[in-house]
Design a protein around this motif. Structure first.
Motif, PDB file in Angstrom:
ATOM      1  N   TYR A   1       0.291 -17.259 -12.646  1.00 42.67           N
ATOM      2  CA  TYR A   1       0.708 -16.227 -11.691  1.00 42.67           C
ATOM      3  C   TYR A   1       2.114 -16.534 -11.171  1.00 42.67           C
ATOM      4  O   TYR A   1       2.988 -15.658 -11.133  1.00 42.67           O
ATOM      5  N   ASN A   2       2.341 -17.765 -10.757  1.00 40.92           N
ATOM      6  CA  ASN A   2       3.645 -18.152 -10.212  1.00 40.92           C
ATOM      7  C   ASN A   2       4.758 -18.044 -11.254  1.00 40.92           C
ATOM      8  O   ASN A   2       5.888 -17.638 -10.934  1.00 40.92           O
ATOM      9  N   GLU A   3       4.456 -18.421 -12.487  1.00 39.60           N
ATOM     10  CA  GLU A   3       5.449 -18.318 -13.559  1.00 39.60           C
ATOM     11  C   GLU A   3       5.866 -16.860 -13.766  1.00 39.60           C
ATOM     12  O   GLU A   3       7.049 -16.558 -13.947  1.00 39.60           O
ATOM     13  N   LEU A   4       4.886 -15.963 -13.726  1.00 44.83           N
ATOM     14  CA  LEU A   4       5.179 -14.548 -13.923  1.00 44.83           C
ATOM     15  C   LEU A   4       5.946 -13.965 -12.746  1.00 44.83           C
ATOM     16  O   LEU A   4       6.877 -13.165 -12.922  1.00 44.83           O
ATOM     17  N   LYS A   5       5.566 -14.362 -11.536  1.00 48.58           N
ATOM     18  CA  LYS A   5       6.229 -13.836 -10.342  1.00 48.58           C
ATOM     19  C   LYS A   5       7.690 -14.295 -10.266  1.00 48.58           C
ATOM     20  O   LYS A   5       8.539 -13.575  -9.747  1.00 48.58           O
TER      21      LYS A   5
ATOM     22  N   SER B   1      -7.988 -11.982 -12.908  1.00 48.17           N
ATOM     23  CA  SER B   1      -7.637 -10.858 -12.035  1.00 48.17           C
ATOM     24  C   SER B   1      -6.493 -11.237 -11.095  1.00 48.17           C
ATOM     25  O   SER B   1      -5.726 -10.370 -10.663  1.00 48.17           O
ATOM     26  N   VAL B   2      -6.381 -12.513 -10.761  1.00 52.75           N
ATOM     27  CA  VAL B   2      -5.248 -12.985  -9.959  1.00 52.75           C
ATOM     28  C   VAL B   2      -3.971 -12.900 -10.779  1.00 52.75           C
ATOM     29  O   VAL B   2      -2.929 -12.448 -10.290  1.00 52.75           O
ATOM     30  N   ILE B   3      -4.028 -13.313 -12.026  1.00 53.99           N
ATOM     31  CA  ILE B   3      -2.868 -13.225 -12.914  1.00 53.99           C
ATOM     32  C   ILE B   3      -2.389 -11.777 -13.017  1.00 53.99           C
ATOM     33  O   ILE B   3      -1.189 -11.499 -13.043  1.00 53.99           O
ATOM     34  N   ALA B   4      -3.339 -10.844 -13.039  1.00 48.38           N
ATOM     35  CA  ALA B   4      -3.004  -9.420 -13.166  1.00 48.38           C
ATOM     36  C   ALA B   4      -2.231  -8.898 -11.967  1.00 48.38           C
ATOM     37  O   ALA B   4      -1.590  -7.835 -12.053  1.00 48.38           O
TER      38      ALA B   4
ATOM     39  N   ILE C   1      -6.747 -17.522  -3.263  1.00 47.21           N
ATOM     40  CA  ILE C   1      -6.969 -16.461  -4.236  1.00 47.21           C
ATOM     41  C   ILE C   1      -6.795 -15.094  -3.589  1.00 47.21           C
ATOM     42  O   ILE C   1      -6.186 -14.177  -4.153  1.00 47.21           O
ATOM     43  N   ALA C   2      -7.351 -14.949  -2.375  1.00 50.97           N
ATOM     44  CA  ALA C   2      -7.283 -13.659  -1.678  1.00 50.97           C
ATOM     45  C   ALA C   2      -5.840 -13.207  -1.464  1.00 50.97           C
ATOM     46  O   ALA C   2      -5.548 -12.001  -1.453  1.00 50.97           O
ATOM     47  N   ASN C   3      -4.926 -14.160  -1.294  1.00 46.76           N
ATOM     48  CA  ASN C   3      -3.524 -13.812  -1.055  1.00 46.76           C
ATOM     49  C   ASN C   3      -2.947 -12.944  -2.165  1.00 46.76           C
ATOM     50  O   ASN C   3      -2.104 -12.079  -1.916  1.00 46.76           O
ATOM     51  N   ALA C   4      -3.375 -13.183  -3.396  1.00 46.98           N
ATOM     52  CA  ALA C   4      -2.846 -12.398  -4.520  1.00 46.98           C
ATOM     53  C   ALA C   4      -3.245 -10.932  -4.382  1.00 46.98           C
ATOM     54  O   ALA C   4      -2.429 -10.028  -4.622  1.00 46.98           O
ATOM     55  N   TYR C   5      -4.501 -10.680  -3.993  1.00 49.60           N
ATOM     56  CA  TYR C   5      -4.969  -9.304  -3.837  1.00 49.60           C
ATOM     57  C   TYR C   5      -4.311  -8.641  -2.625  1.00 49.60           C
ATOM     58  O   TYR C   5      -3.972  -7.458  -2.657  1.00 49.60           O
ATOM     59  N   ILE C   6      -4.130  -9.419  -1.567  1.00 46.11           N
ATOM     60  CA  ILE C   6      -3.521  -8.893  -0.340  1.00 46.11           C
ATOM     61  C   ILE C   6      -2.063  -8.506  -0.591  1.00 46.11           C
ATOM     62  O   ILE C   6      -1.605  -7.430  -0.190  1.00 46.11           O
ATOM     63  N   LEU C   7      -1.325  -9.389  -1.261  1.00 50.57           N
ATOM     64  CA  LEU C   7       0.092  -9.114  -1.543  1.00 50.57           C
ATOM     65  C   LEU C   7       0.254  -7.904  -2.457  1.00 50.57           C
ATOM     66  O   LEU C   7       1.199  -7.124  -2.313  1.00 50.57           O
ATOM     67  N   LYS C   8      -0.664  -7.735  -3.390  1.00 47.43           N
ATOM     68  CA  LYS C   8      -0.575  -6.632  -4.340  1.00 47.43           C
ATOM     69  C   LYS C   8      -0.901  -5.297  -3.685  1.00 47.43           C
ATOM     70  O   LYS C   8      -0.220  -4.284  -3.912  1.00 47.43           O
ATOM     71  N   THR C   9      -1.960  -5.256  -2.866  1.00 50.36           N
ATOM     72  CA  THR C   9      -2.491  -3.987  -2.384  1.00 50.36           C
ATOM     73  C   THR C   9      -2.157  -3.665  -0.932  1.00 50.36           C
ATOM     74  O   THR C   9      -2.195  -2.504  -0.536  1.00 50.36           O
TER      75      THR C   9
ATOM     76  N   LEU D   1      -8.131   1.168  -5.153  1.00 49.39           N
ATOM     77  CA  LEU D   1      -7.890   0.037  -4.254  1.00 49.39           C
ATOM     78  C   LEU D   1      -6.438  -0.447  -4.304  1.00 49.39           C
ATOM     79  O   LEU D   1      -6.021  -1.226  -3.453  1.00 49.39           O
ATOM     80  N   GLY D   2      -5.699  -0.013  -5.298  1.00 43.94           N
ATOM     81  CA  GLY D   2      -4.324  -0.462  -5.437  1.00 43.94           C
ATOM     82  C   GLY D   2      -4.178  -1.747  -6.220  1.00 43.94           C
ATOM     83  O   GLY D   2      -3.087  -2.331  -6.271  1.00 43.94           O
ATOM     84  N   LEU D   3      -5.260  -2.197  -6.841  1.00 46.50           N
ATOM     85  CA  LEU D   3      -5.188  -3.416  -7.653  1.00 46.50           C
ATOM     86  C   LEU D   3      -4.422  -3.169  -8.953  1.00 46.50           C
ATOM     87  O   LEU D   3      -3.867  -4.110  -9.538  1.00 46.50           O
ATOM     88  N   VAL D   4      -4.430  -1.941  -9.421  1.00 46.67           N
ATOM     89  CA  VAL D   4      -3.617  -1.569 -10.579  1.00 46.67           C
ATOM     90  C   VAL D   4      -2.743  -0.397 -10.173  1.00 46.67           C
ATOM     91  O   VAL D   4      -3.043   0.347  -9.235  1.00 46.67           O
ATOM     92  N   ASP D   5      -1.656  -0.214 -10.896  1.00 45.80           N
ATOM     93  CA  ASP D   5      -0.683   0.819 -10.576  1.00 45.80           C
ATOM     94  C   ASP D   5      -0.817   2.062 -11.437  1.00 45.80           C
ATOM     95  O   ASP D   5      -0.296   3.114 -11.089  1.00 45.80           O
TER      96      ASP D   5
END
Length: 246
Positions: free
Chosen positions: A62-66, A85-88, A131-139, A164-168
């Protein structure tokens, strides 16, 4: 456009060889790092079909991609569960209408007295927060809502993930999420493992210490049949270590 696969088990760097040896798909941080270096800032598309795996390996990916200098697009082609799902959450995310996302709590195995158990509880809670931070930051969802999804082990279709905003975006469709509208509606209305299935860590350790007598097919008279026989014997030994046969 450069395409990079995140498929199979998400594993720590250095464990890929075991999965590769037995023809099992696996993805490690080092593989993603090499692929991104090779992409050299060009747009990349990450194609995900994974049941999850090692939490820290997934977080590293996840960090590498971000932090990648180029554009990152995520495509969920099938299963995107657990740490996958976090990577996503690391880029603009598209999801196949045939795909599914699964979100749940971090899990581990432990032993010891009540102090060990209490310590494990606290560590797991902190891992869940990570883990929750990834979903919070995304959505933009609340921490409480993220925890609810994780506690329930939530399985989501493409439509539900979009809501939910998990995908665009849903692939093969012109439907895209309006995040500002979703947020408005929500405001007005109301060694850890994060995986579906994996090779047990104890088994990995046992197998690393097991040294099958395999003759390289090129070295021993280029005998491919002998190589395959020896490889099958190694597979049989792996099953014995796992306890699948006597």
């Amino acid at each position: 456009m450069i395409y990079i696969d995140v498929k199979g088990e998400v594993v720590a760097s250095g464990n890929e060889w075991l999965y590769s040896w037995y023809g099992i798909q696996a993805t490690s941080p080092s593989q993603i790092t090499r692929a991104l270096k090779g992409a050299n800032g060009q747009p990349v598309t990450i194609k995900i079909n994974s049941g999850g795996g090692d939490v820290f390996a997934g977080c590293e990916i996840y960090n590498e991609l971000k932090s990648y200098s180029g554009e990152v697009t995520i495509e969920i082609h099938g299963l995107c569960a657990s740490i996958a799902s976090v990577i996503a959450m690391a880029g603009n995310c598209k999801m196949s209408p045939l795909g599914e996302i699964m979100i749940h709590n971090v899990s581990t195995s432990t032993s010891g007295d009540y102090r060990d158990m209490e310590h494990s509880v606290e560590v797991l809670k902190k891992a869940n927060k990570t883990i929750a931070n990834a979903y919070i930051l995304k959505t933009g969802m609340s921490e409480e809502d993220a925890y609810k999804l994780m506690d329930k082990e939530t399985w989501l279709t493409a439509d539900e993930a979009l809501e939910l905003g998990l995908v665009d975006e849903i692939m093969y469709s012109d439907e895209k999420v309006d995040k500002s509208l979703l947020n408005s509606l929500k405001n007005n209305a109301i060694t850890f493992c994060n995986t579906v299935g994996k090779i047990d860590n104890n088994l990995l350790a046992k197998f690393k210490n097991y040294k099958p007598k395999i003759n390289h097919p090129v070295i021993k008279n280029n005998n491919q049949d002998d190589f395959l026989v020896q490889k099958n014997k190694a597979k049989l030994q792996l099953l014995k270590l796992k306890g699948g046969i006597q």
